[in-house]
Motif scaffolding. Structure first.
Motif, mmCIF file in Angstrom:
data_model
loop_
_atom_site.group_PDB
_atom_site.id
_atom_site.type_symbol
_atom_site.label_atom_id
_atom_site.label_comp_id
_atom_site.label_asym_id
_atom_site.label_seq_id
_atom_site.Cartn_x
_atom_site.Cartn_y
_atom_site.Cartn_z
ATOM 1 N N HIS A 158 54.825 30.331 63.031
ATOM 2 C CA HIS A 158 55.150 28.858 62.782
ATOM 3 C C HIS A 158 54.556 28.068 63.921
ATOM 4 O O HIS A 158 54.446 26.793 63.499
ATOM 5 C CB HIS A 158 56.726 28.564 62.853
ATOM 6 N N GLY A 159 54.339 28.520 65.145
ATOM 7 C CA GLY A 159 53.672 27.649 66.431
ATOM 8 C C GLY A 159 54.826 27.030 67.027
ATOM 9 O O GLY A 159 54.332 26.180 68.092
ATOM 10 N N LEU A 160 56.301 27.044 66.636
ATOM 11 C CA LEU A 160 56.792 26.092 67.459
ATOM 12 C C LEU A 160 56.975 26.631 68.909
ATOM 13 O O LEU A 160 57.197 25.446 69.858
ATOM 14 C CB LEU A 160 58.529 26.185 66.732
ATOM 15 N N CYS A 161 56.890 27.728 69.078
ATOM 16 C CA CYS A 161 56.861 28.204 70.692
ATOM 17 C C CYS A 161 55.928 27.602 71.417
ATOM 18 O O CYS A 161 56.114 27.127 72.702
ATOM 19 C CB CYS A 161 57.065 29.622 70.756
ATOM 20 N N ALA A 162 54.859 27.466 70.901
ATOM 21 C CA ALA A 162 53.499 26.977 71.520
ATOM 22 C C ALA A 162 53.698 25.626 71.767
ATOM 23 O O ALA A 162 53.146 24.871 72.701
ATOM 24 C CB ALA A 162 52.281 27.390 70.655
ATOM 25 N N ASP A 163 54.466 24.855 70.832
ATOM 26 C CA ASP A 163 54.367 23.195 70.783
ATOM 27 C C ASP A 163 55.513 23.175 72.294
ATOM 28 O O ASP A 163 55.343 22.332 72.648
ATOM 29 C CB ASP A 163 55.036 22.843 69.422
ATOM 30 N N ILE A 164 56.572 23.986 72.235
ATOM 31 C CA ILE A 164 57.394 23.829 73.210
ATOM 32 C C ILE A 164 57.047 24.106 74.754
ATOM 33 O O ILE A 164 57.402 23.506 75.548
ATOM 34 C CB ILE A 164 58.762 24.509 72.641
ATOM 35 N N ARG A 180 53.872 24.450 76.003
ATOM 36 C CA ARG A 180 52.299 24.104 75.975
ATOM 37 C C ARG A 180 52.030 24.607 77.388
ATOM 38 O O ARG A 180 52.643 23.954 78.511
ATOM 39 C CB ARG A 180 52.169 22.439 75.991
ATOM 40 N N ARG A 236 50.044 30.001 73.624
ATOM 41 C CA ARG A 236 49.207 29.286 72.974
ATOM 42 C C ARG A 236 48.945 30.152 71.537
ATOM 43 O O ARG A 236 49.323 31.340 71.382
ATOM 44 C CB ARG A 236 47.744 29.227 73.393
ATOM 45 N N ASN A 256 46.479 32.242 64.209
ATOM 46 C CA ASN A 256 47.689 31.450 64.014
ATOM 47 C C ASN A 256 49.048 31.988 64.412
ATOM 48 O O ASN A 256 49.948 31.885 63.806
ATOM 49 C CB ASN A 256 47.813 30.811 62.713
ATOM 50 N N ALA A 266 62.561 27.714 73.427
ATOM 51 C CA ALA A 266 61.671 28.214 72.235
ATOM 52 C C ALA A 266 62.214 29.453 71.695
ATOM 53 O O ALA A 266 62.352 29.796 70.536
ATOM 54 C CB ALA A 266 60.492 28.755 73.072
ATOM 55 N N CYS A 320 63.352 29.392 67.457
ATOM 56 C CA CYS A 320 62.329 30.181 66.675
ATOM 57 C C CYS A 320 62.971 30.505 65.292
ATOM 58 O O CYS A 320 63.713 31.027 65.117
ATOM 59 C CB CYS A 320 62.025 31.558 67.395
#
Length: 490
Positions: A432-438, A440, A444, A449, A469, A473
């Motif tokens: 989902h990438g939410l951890c990378a958004d939180i 930063r 990465r 993906n 994060a 998740c």
């Protein structure tokens, strides 16, 4: 393992021969302890019932009922059995089992072999986390020439490793965390076979009971809880020690022996235990019945007095942070509730909106009870709520003044040098990438993906983001683990 003194109140039984600092080898052991006579399963059950032998790992479950459950399961399923010694002792404040494993290993093996013979077990498995304990037990197996009939399994040193389901999973080669679905080792344990699982002290007590016989065994202790108890006394004690004492001895006597007073409070039963006020502790006896009546628990046999020179809430907050990091992170109470508890305790101790933090503490502590995949959230909640009750005046001072003016001395062992690392359960991760958004700059996404998690510890400045994060998740794929560097442990 750091060396710790061994003391006795009354005659030594489990700690016989441990006056010095050395290990009791096979020859010396047989001079101290007679070889127990072999028993059949029904004789073993009768012996444990007459001696009122209960588990010494925390729950205090009657040993005879465990044996009977294994026998019934083996007969019903037409399977052989396994005997497991739980020597993991994940509590930071406990050393009693490590002392037995490291210094008098043959007493444990006497009890385990007695059970294995009675059950016709395929093997004895000793689960340990401590290196010295592992080496001592491996040497004892060699000294007795047990060969393939016994083995030692090393497991990671974590608080939850000693939970029965986690231990069985670890021995079976899986990740040693409590299983999501609760089961009984007596039905399906090691290799799916009926398994008799108890902690190291329980097997040592069984050996002493068999050697003395029920009548002599019950000459010390109380009618309901005969025999002796092993306790680890640390905290603010001037002379920390593993103490063998008859059940029913005054707790105040134990504290005096280790150079301590009850002070403002005494933690009994460890970090899944409860706090007693100094006044209550001084009139309490060392027994499951007496401690329960006082609002505490014998638990894993841990006694931690807290001196007056340290901030009680600060000490509790350190432990709560450690306990949150040590969870399996596989259910809501552990993933969300325990970090929330730890954060609120830190805010209360640090004077950051303490009134709101105190309200949140009471609310969350009750919300996590009975909802976890194991007893970890319940135990931490009991620890926190009892602290708020015993240290109510201190909490009120923190709310009114933002603090109590006392430093946090680290009296309670909580491995504050632990480093938080992030792990991913790839079977759950959907990218989902939410951890990378939180997070930063720390996490990465790769070309497929999926998140790239750093191998190094999470920076202190990113801990709040890391916990957020984990909590957010969507696939419940992230968790934080606490690890103490080897150099810090040594």
């Amino acid at each position: 393992m750091t060396a710790i003194a061994v003391r006795q109140i009354g005659p030594a039984r489990l700690t016989r021969g441990l006056e010095g600092a050395g290990r009791v080898d096979w020859k010396a052991h047989r001079e101290l302890h007679p070889d127990p006579h072999a028993l059949k399963a029904d004789q073993l059950i009768a012996l444990a019932e007459e001696g009122r032998l209960c588990g010494r790992g925390g729950a205090g479950f009657p040993f005879a009922r465990k044996v009977r459950a294994v026998v019934d399961s083996a007969v019903r399923r037409k399977k052989r059995t396994i005997v497991v010694v739980n020597g993991t002792e994940g509590e930071p404040g406990s050393a009693k089992d490590k002392v037995l494993l490291s210094r008098t290993p043959h007493l444990i093996l006497d009890g385990a072999a007695l059970a294995a013979t009675a059950l016709g077990a395929l093997e004895i498995v000793i689960g340990v986390t401590d290196e010295d304990a592992a080496q001592s037990m491996e040497l004892a197996i060699h000294e007795r020439e047990l060969g393939s009939r016994a083995r030692v399994v090393r497991l990671p040193e974590r608080f939850i490793t000693g939970e029965s389901g986690a231990l069985i999973r670890g021995i079976n080669g899986r990740r040693p965390i409590p299983p999501g679905r609760k089961g009984h080792a007596s039905t399906r344990g090691v290799d799916g076979l009926p398994t008799l699982l108890s902690n190291a002290e329980t097997y040592a007590q069984l050996a002493v009971l068999a050697a003395l016989g029920p009548r002599r065994y019950r000459k010390v202790g109380t009618p309901e809880e005969p025999g002796t108890v092993l306790l680890t006394v640390t905290g603010s004690a001037r002379f920390p020690a593993v103490v063998e004492t008859p059940a029913g001895a005054p707790l105040a006597h134990l504290l005096d022996l280790c150079g301590s007073r009850a002070g403002e409070g005494v933690l009994v039963g460890g970090y899944h235990g409860a706090w007693l006020s100094g006044e209550v502790a001084t009139r309490t006896q060392v027994s499951r019945e007496s401690l329960k009546a006082a609002g505490g628990t014998l638990g894993a046999g841990i006694v931690m007095p807290l001196g007056r020179g340290t901030c009680p809430l600060g000490e509790v907050a350190r432990v709560a942070r450690y306990m949150a990091a040590e969870s399996a992170g596989q259910c809501g109470p552990c993933r969300l509730g325990l970090p929330d508890l730890a954060g609120s305790l830190a805010a209360l101790a640090g004077g950051k909106d303490p009134a709101a933090a105190l309200d949140n503490l009471r609310r969350v502590s009750r919300m996590v009870v009975g909802r976890g995949a194991c007893a970890h959230p319940d135990g931490v909640s009991r620890f926190v709520l009892s602290a708020l009750e015993v240290f109510a005046d201190d909490a009120a001072l923190h709310v009114a003044s933002g603090g109590c003016g006392r430093p946090v001395l680290g009296v309670l062992p909580a491995e504050t040098d632990a480093q938080l690392r992030m792990e991913v359960d790839w079977s759950r991760c959907d990218g989902h990438g939410l951890c990378a958004d939180i997070m930063r700059g720390t996490v990465r996404m790769d070309e497929y993906n999926y998140p790239v998690i750093p191998a190094e510890p999470i920076p202190t400045t990113m801990e709040t983001a890391a916990r957020k994060a984990v909590a957010m998740c969507p696939g419940l794929a992230l968790r934080l683990v606490s690890r103490v560097p080897k150099e810090a442990r040594s």
